[in-house]
Write a protein that holds these residues in place. Structure first.
Motif, PDB file in Angstrom:
ATOM      1  N   ARG A  18      27.492  42.302  41.680  1.00  0.00           N
ATOM      2  CA  ARG A  18      28.465  43.348  41.348  1.00  0.00           C
ATOM      3  C   ARG A  18      27.860  44.380  40.406  1.00  0.00           C
ATOM      4  O   ARG A  18      26.960  44.083  39.623  1.00  0.00           O
ATOM      5  CB  ARG A  18      29.688  42.744  40.634  1.00  0.00           C
ATOM      6  N   PHE A  19      28.394  45.602  40.493  1.00  0.00           N
ATOM      7  CA  PHE A  19      28.148  46.619  39.474  1.00  0.00           C
ATOM      8  C   PHE A  19      29.468  46.834  38.737  1.00  0.00           C
ATOM      9  O   PHE A  19      30.481  47.163  39.342  1.00  0.00           O
ATOM     10  CB  PHE A  19      27.676  47.929  40.100  1.00  0.00           C
ATOM     11  N   ARG A  20      29.452  46.600  37.417  1.00  0.00           N
ATOM     12  CA  ARG A  20      30.652  46.804  36.607  1.00  0.00           C
ATOM     13  C   ARG A  20      30.439  48.010  35.718  1.00  0.00           C
ATOM     14  O   ARG A  20      29.331  48.201  35.201  1.00  0.00           O
ATOM     15  CB  ARG A  20      30.907  45.621  35.673  1.00  0.00           C
ATOM     16  N   ARG A  32      38.897  52.087  30.080  1.00  0.00           N
ATOM     17  CA  ARG A  32      39.041  52.022  31.536  1.00  0.00           C
ATOM     18  C   ARG A  32      37.928  51.125  32.073  1.00  0.00           C
ATOM     19  O   ARG A  32      36.843  51.075  31.510  1.00  0.00           O
ATOM     20  CB  ARG A  32      38.796  53.388  32.184  1.00  0.00           C
ATOM     21  N   ARG A  33      38.181  50.471  33.190  1.00  0.00           N
ATOM     22  CA  ARG A  33      37.106  49.719  33.837  1.00  0.00           C
ATOM     23  C   ARG A  33      37.168  49.874  35.355  1.00  0.00           C
ATOM     24  O   ARG A  33      38.224  50.163  35.909  1.00  0.00           O
ATOM     25  CB  ARG A  33      37.104  48.255  33.404  1.00  0.00           C
ATOM     26  N   ALA A  34      36.025  49.710  35.975  1.00  0.00           N
ATOM     27  CA  ALA A  34      35.943  49.783  37.439  1.00  0.00           C
ATOM     28  C   ALA A  34      34.766  48.925  37.877  1.00  0.00           C
ATOM     29  O   ALA A  34      33.815  48.742  37.114  1.00  0.00           O
ATOM     30  CB  ALA A  34      35.706  51.230  37.877  1.00  0.00           C
ATOM     31  N   ASP A  35      34.839  48.387  39.073  1.00  0.00           N
ATOM     32  CA  ASP A  35      33.644  47.706  39.578  1.00  0.00           C
ATOM     33  C   ASP A  35      33.564  47.761  41.096  1.00  0.00           C
ATOM     34  O   ASP A  35      34.512  48.169  41.771  1.00  0.00           O
ATOM     35  CB  ASP A  35      33.509  46.286  39.032  1.00  0.00           C
ATOM     36  N   THR A  36      32.391  47.408  41.593  1.00  0.00           N
ATOM     37  CA  THR A  36      32.126  47.476  43.027  1.00  0.00           C
ATOM     38  C   THR A  36      31.082  46.425  43.369  1.00  0.00           C
ATOM     39  O   THR A  36      30.386  45.934  42.481  1.00  0.00           O
ATOM     40  CB  THR A  36      31.636  48.895  43.407  1.00  0.00           C
ATOM     41  N   LEU A  37      30.979  46.092  44.640  1.00  0.00           N
ATOM     42  CA  LEU A  37      29.894  45.201  45.055  1.00  0.00           C
ATOM     43  C   LEU A  37      28.577  45.970  45.020  1.00  0.00           C
ATOM     44  O   LEU A  37      28.538  47.156  45.348  1.00  0.00           O
ATOM     45  CB  LEU A  37      30.157  44.673  46.469  1.00  0.00           C
ATOM     46  N   THR A  38      27.486  45.312  44.622  1.00  0.00           N
ATOM     47  CA  THR A  38      26.182  45.982  44.559  1.00  0.00           C
ATOM     48  C   THR A  38      25.646  46.260  45.970  1.00  0.00           C
ATOM     49  O   THR A  38      25.152  47.340  46.251  1.00  0.00           O
ATOM     50  CB  THR A  38      25.168  45.105  43.795  1.00  0.00           C
ATOM     51  N   ARG A  39      25.743  45.288  46.844  1.00  0.00           N
ATOM     52  CA  ARG A  39      25.217  45.367  48.219  1.00  0.00           C
ATOM     53  C   ARG A  39      23.788  45.919  48.237  1.00  0.00           C
ATOM     54  O   ARG A  39      23.496  46.959  48.848  1.00  0.00           O
ATOM     55  CB  ARG A  39      26.114  46.242  49.098  1.00  0.00           C
ATOM     56  N   ALA A  40      22.911  45.200  47.512  1.00  0.00           N
ATOM     57  CA  ALA A  40      21.518  45.637  47.363  1.00  0.00           C
ATOM     58  C   ALA A  40      20.813  45.800  48.706  1.00  0.00           C
ATOM     59  O   ALA A  40      19.926  46.650  48.851  1.00  0.00           O
ATOM     60  CB  ALA A  40      20.759  44.643  46.491  1.00  0.00           C
ATOM     61  N   ALA A  41      21.220  45.008  49.693  1.00  0.00           N
ATOM     62  CA  ALA A  41      20.548  45.038  51.003  1.00  0.00           C
ATOM     63  C   ALA A  41      20.694  46.395  51.689  1.00  0.00           C
ATOM     64  O   ALA A  41      19.912  46.734  52.582  1.00  0.00           O
ATOM     65  CB  ALA A  41      21.105  43.937  51.896  1.00  0.00           C
ATOM     66  N   GLU A  42      21.692  47.200  51.278  1.00  0.00           N
ATOM     67  CA  GLU A  42      21.880  48.517  51.899  1.00  0.00           C
ATOM     68  C   GLU A  42      20.867  49.548  51.416  1.00  0.00           C
ATOM     69  O   GLU A  42      20.837  50.671  51.916  1.00  0.00           O
ATOM     70  CB  GLU A  42      23.308  49.026  51.638  1.00  0.00           C
ATOM     71  N   GLY A  43      20.083  49.174  50.410  1.00  0.00           N
ATOM     72  CA  GLY A  43      19.016  50.064  49.964  1.00  0.00           C
ATOM     73  C   GLY A  43      19.384  50.874  48.733  1.00  0.00           C
ATOM     74  O   GLY A  43      20.556  50.993  48.358  1.00  0.00           O
TER      75      GLY A  43
END
Ligand SMILES: [Zn+2]
Length: 330
Positions: A18-20, A32-43
């Motif tokens: 994850r990226f937080r 405020r906070r937000a996060d997303t999946l890193t999905r490193a495989a996408e480059g």
């Protein structure tokens, strides 16, 4: 309100999963906070875009009198090794195929803000010093015992970076001269003896020799399912083999902590990471080993504790970095 209270910074923590990101005020309070999946495989490009979009979502929600012009800087925690001055991440182990990435420049161009980069374990040390277990202590060492072993050192109230930004690599301190091979190529590193990876690997190699243990039933005979967590649970349930493995990891950690005491003379040593969930099974042999090895005066003035900030230590360390650098303090 002082001028300090009216500015904002962003803290981000780039993990393998994850990226937080958080928006914090001048006192380091998260608003405020937000996060997303890193999905490193996408480059790289896709990940940088997703990080920037996540940070921008913090600004777009800034109603109620906050405005983006009051954001001064962005701090980013990333897995080491990295160059904190040039903002370059070197082939991060949990982001395969990245190579050397000028992450601070790429993010700075996207966001139009100064971006500062720090090693995640170093920034966890900074977070515990500024906001957590080490508030008020100018001399602190943070050790994380997780998949690997990392660390960070606060000396005289400042994060110690070293000549190349690598100070505090406690995981690669040699504990056993001829010990097991470490991922770094050396033998007997603390990481090769006490990390979650080391604990699981040792369990697998002992089970493969036919040693009796209930771990075998827990993983239904499939040794690829042995994790440090499984070993800790078996140890807690009284399994002798698992108990010995966790005791040995705790003893190795105790040797490392005694070394750290003599090197840095800290007021407080904060030990975190998933492996510390083993609790007394790990800490009792650790304390016994410190007792055996550390000079009494050092032992008596150093408090050893667990982190106060948990999962948030990465983003909060990045907030602390952004606040310090935006004001020119470090
Ligand atoms: Zn090593």
């Amino acid at each position: 309100m002082s001028e300090m209270d009216q500015r904002y910074v962003v803290g981000g923590d780039l993990g393998g999963t994850r990226f937080r990101a958080v928006l914090a005020n001048g006192r380091g309070e998260v608003v405020r906070r937000a996060d997303t999946l890193t999905r490193a495989a996408e480059g790289l490009e896709a990940v940088v875009n997703r990080m920037a979009t996540t940070i921008e979502s913090l600004f777009s929600e800034m109603g109620d009198g906050l405005d983006r012009a009051r954001v001064r800087a962005v701090g980013l925690a990333a897995p080491g090794p990295l160059d904190p001055w040039r903002g370059i991440v070197y082939s991060p182990p949990n982001l395969p195929g990245w190579g050397d990435v000028p992450l601070a420049r790429l993010m700075g161009e996207r966001l139009g803000l100064p971006v500062f980069l720090g090693n995640d374990a170093n920034l966890a040390a900074l977070a515990e010093h500024r906001f957590g277990a080490g508030v008020g202590a100018d001399h602190l060492v943070y050790i994380t015992v997780s998949t690997g072993v990392g660390g960070g050192v606060i000396a005289d109230g400042k994060l110690l970076l070293g000549s190349g930004g690598g100070a505090g690599e406690i995981g690669h301190m040699t504990i056993e001269r001829d010990g097991p091979r470490c991922g770094c190529g050396n033998r007997g590193c603390l990481e090769a003896l006490a990390s979650g990876t080391a604990i699981a690997r040792r369990a697998v190699s002992l089970l493969a020799t036919g040693a009796p243990s209930r771990i075998r039933e827990v993983v239904a005979g499939n040794l690829s399912r042995v994790t440090a967590e499984v070993v800790v649970q078996a140890a807690a349930a009284g399994d002798a083999l698992a108990g010995q493995i966790i005791r040995d990891a705790g003893t190795a950690l105790g040797v490392g902590v005694a070394n750290v005491m003599h090197l840095y003379d800290p007021q407080i040593i904060v030990i975190g990471g998933g492996v510390v969930n083993a609790g007394a099974l790990l800490f009792d042999p650790m304390h016994a080993e410190i007792e055996r090895r550390a000079l009494a005066a050092f032992r008596e003035r150093t408090r050893i504790t667990t982190p106060a900030l948990g999962d948030a230590c990465g983003v909060l360390g990045a907030v602390a970095l952004a606040l310090a650098l935006a004001s020119g303090a470090q």
